[in-house]
Design an enzyme around this catalytic site. Structure first.
Site, PDB file in Angstrom:
ATOM      1  CB  SER A 194      -1.875  -1.662   5.306  1.00 27.48           C
ATOM      2  OG  SER A 194      -3.046  -2.300   4.864  1.00 27.48           O
TER       3      SER A 194
ATOM      4  CG  HIS B 116       2.527  -1.729   5.533  1.00 24.88           C
ATOM      5  ND1 HIS B 116       2.748  -0.427   5.144  1.00 24.88           N
ATOM      6  CD2 HIS B 116       1.485  -2.161   4.774  1.00 24.88           C
ATOM      7  CE1 HIS B 116       1.886  -0.078   4.221  1.00 24.88           C
ATOM      8  NE2 HIS B 116       1.098  -1.117   3.971  1.00 24.88           N
TER       9      HIS B 116
ATOM     10  CE  LYS C 208       3.216  -1.635   0.870  1.00 27.39           C
ATOM     11  NZ  LYS C 208       2.304  -0.719   0.215  1.00 27.39           N
TER      12      LYS C 208
HETATM   13  N1  PMP Z   1       0.555  -6.366   0.852  1.00 27.11           N
HETATM   14  C1  PMP Z   1       0.227  -5.352   1.676  1.00 27.11           C
HETATM   15  C2  PMP Z   1      -0.176  -5.647   3.085  1.00 27.11           C
HETATM   16  C3  PMP Z   1       0.265  -4.021   1.199  1.00 27.11           C
HETATM   17  O1  PMP Z   1      -0.051  -3.002   1.988  1.00 27.11           O
HETATM   18  C4  PMP Z   1       0.667  -3.789  -0.152  1.00 27.11           C
HETATM   19  C5  PMP Z   1       0.759  -2.387  -0.728  1.00 27.11           C
HETATM   20  N2  PMP Z   1      -0.373  -1.629  -0.660  1.00 27.11           N
HETATM   21  C6  PMP Z   1       0.992  -4.872  -0.940  1.00 27.11           C
HETATM   22  C7  PMP Z   1       0.934  -6.141  -0.419  1.00 27.11           C
HETATM   23  C8  PMP Z   1       1.412  -4.686  -2.368  1.00 27.11           C
HETATM   24  O2  PMP Z   1       2.750  -4.330  -2.447  1.00 27.11           O
HETATM   25  P1  PMP Z   1       3.297  -3.573  -3.740  1.00 27.11           P
HETATM   26  O3  PMP Z   1       2.955  -2.133  -3.573  1.00 27.11           O
HETATM   27  O4  PMP Z   1       4.744  -3.878  -3.737  1.00 27.11           O
HETATM   28  O5  PMP Z   1       2.588  -4.170  -4.904  1.00 27.11           O
END
Ligand code: PMP
Length: 391
Positions: free
Chosen positions: A180, A208, A239
């Protein structure tokens, strides 16, 4: 009193480290242009990759389900909180992901909190990429298994950790599908090969990559034609899918165990019907409007090319996440602040999220941006970047 004093100390510490930030408030809907402090700016900060947060068909389905079924589900899934619409979403996700089954959680975060602990005991080992997301790290902490960290996307390091792990019963390799902060893609084909050679299994977090990579946005496993060779696929619905939630796609046995043992699934209330309905509609959008994904990638290429031509360091991004690496945390925050005051909203990211000298602003492009939006953003990056001596 003591609590007050401790809180004050902790807040002071954040301020000293220049990590104290007020939340940025959007005064209109999530989209390519948002209103912040009364001013419209180009939004390069959201994860709304395909613009689905405001997709008319999804809004209609959410409203319809809300009118029919109410605003809340009333219980956890294992008591009275499984509505037909939840089941429908899971069947649709399993079919979409080409897996036997899928299980929906409240968020991607809770998936990662809830998937590892039920599977592994102290006889087992987890081998995790050093840049994995915070929710994976927290999920690992909840398990009693041994832990090993391999260098980011370094297959020699992974191989070494696997060799050290011969005596464990289960060996779980965990990686983000797309990282990310840098926007690079996990080296899944090589990871799969190493896993198969060493009798390990794999969990990939496609937060992502869901809606971004693979045919119709099926994710990183599909992108590399590795369907059937990755045991646990975590996806997010928050997302690119534009709504809220997370899911785990895998075998019937995996899903069956999680239904009995995964704590966020067992002990936290299920999604409102409107959320489930919007998620169902989103999968139809992925199937029926694949051109959105094409537009996302064209926009990503356009912005990346513009920033590179100006001489910015965009790291090793291969996806619509494009960092602009500037160096110190203070400089990244100043860059972000000045971009915002000139009409481009783009978050500054510093230590501890990224290494001290690799602080950055992170651009996230979406399918909803027009070429004009992106060209204005590139011009603004040029102006502010020159002023700050970055290019
Ligand atoms: N895994 C990764 C790699 C993320 O970037 C995120 C979101 N920041 C999440 C999990 C969590 O997902 P959610 O926003 O649906 O809780």
């Amino acid at each position: 009193n003591t609590l007050d004093r401790v809180l004050e100390e902790k807040i002071e510490e954040l301020k000293e480290q220049k990590l104290f930030r007020e939340l940025t408030v959007l005064e209109n809907a999530q989209g390519p242009r948002v209103v912040i402090n009364g001013k419209e700016v180009i939004n390069l900060s959201s994860n709304n990759y395909l613009g689905l947060a405001t997709h008319p068909k999804m809004i209609d389905e959410a409203i319809k389900a809300t009118r029919e079924l109410g605003v809340g589900s009333g219980a956890v899934r294992t008591i009275a909180g499984t509505l037909k619409i939840h089941q429908e979403l899971e069947e649709k996700l399993a079919e979409f992901k080409h897996t036997e089954a899928a299980l929906v959680f409240q968020s991607g975060f809770t998936c990662n909190m809830g998937v590892i602990e039920p599977l592994l005991t102290k006889e087992d080992v987890i081998i995790s990429d050093e840049l994995n997301h915070a929710s994976i790290i927290d999920g690992i902490r909840l398990s009693k298994a041994a832990r090993k960290i391999f260098k980011h996307s370094d297959m020699e390091s992974l191989d070494e950790k696997l060799k050290e792990s011969q005596d464990f019963r289960l060996k779980l390799i965990v990686t983000d599908g797309v990282f990310s902060m840098d926007g690079d893609i996990a080296r899944l084909p090589e990871i799969v090969e190493l896993a198969e050679k060493n009798d390990a299994f794999i969990m990939v977090d496609d937060a992502h990559s869901s809606g971004v990579l693979g045919s119709n946005g099926r994710g990183s496993v599909d992108h590399f034609n590795l369907n059937g060779r990755v045991d646990i696929q975590v996806g997010t619905l928050s997302k690119a899918i534009g709504v809220l939630g997370g899911y785990i796609a895998g075998s019937k046995k995996l899903i069956s165990l999680l239904k009995h043992r995964s704590r966020p699934f067992l002990f936290s209330t299920s999604h409102p019907p409107g959320v489930a309905a919007a998620n169902i509609a989103a999968i139809d959008v992925l199937l029926n409007e694949p051109e959105l994904i094409e537009t996302l990638w064209n926009n990503a290429k356009h912005l990346k090319k513009g920033l590179n031509q100006l001489g910015f360091d965009t790291g090793k991004s291969e996806t619509p996440i494009t960092p602009v690496i500037v160096g110190s945390g203070a400089l990244a925050m100043q860059f972000s602040d000045e971009l915002l005051s000139e009409g481009v909203f783009c978050t500054g990211i510093g230590f501890p999220t990224v290494p001290q000298d690799k602080s950055r602003v992170r651009t996230m492009v979406t399918a909803a941006h027009t070429k004009e939006d992106l060209d204005i953003a590139i011009d603004t990056f040029a102006r502010v970047g020159k002023r700050l001596g970055l290019i």
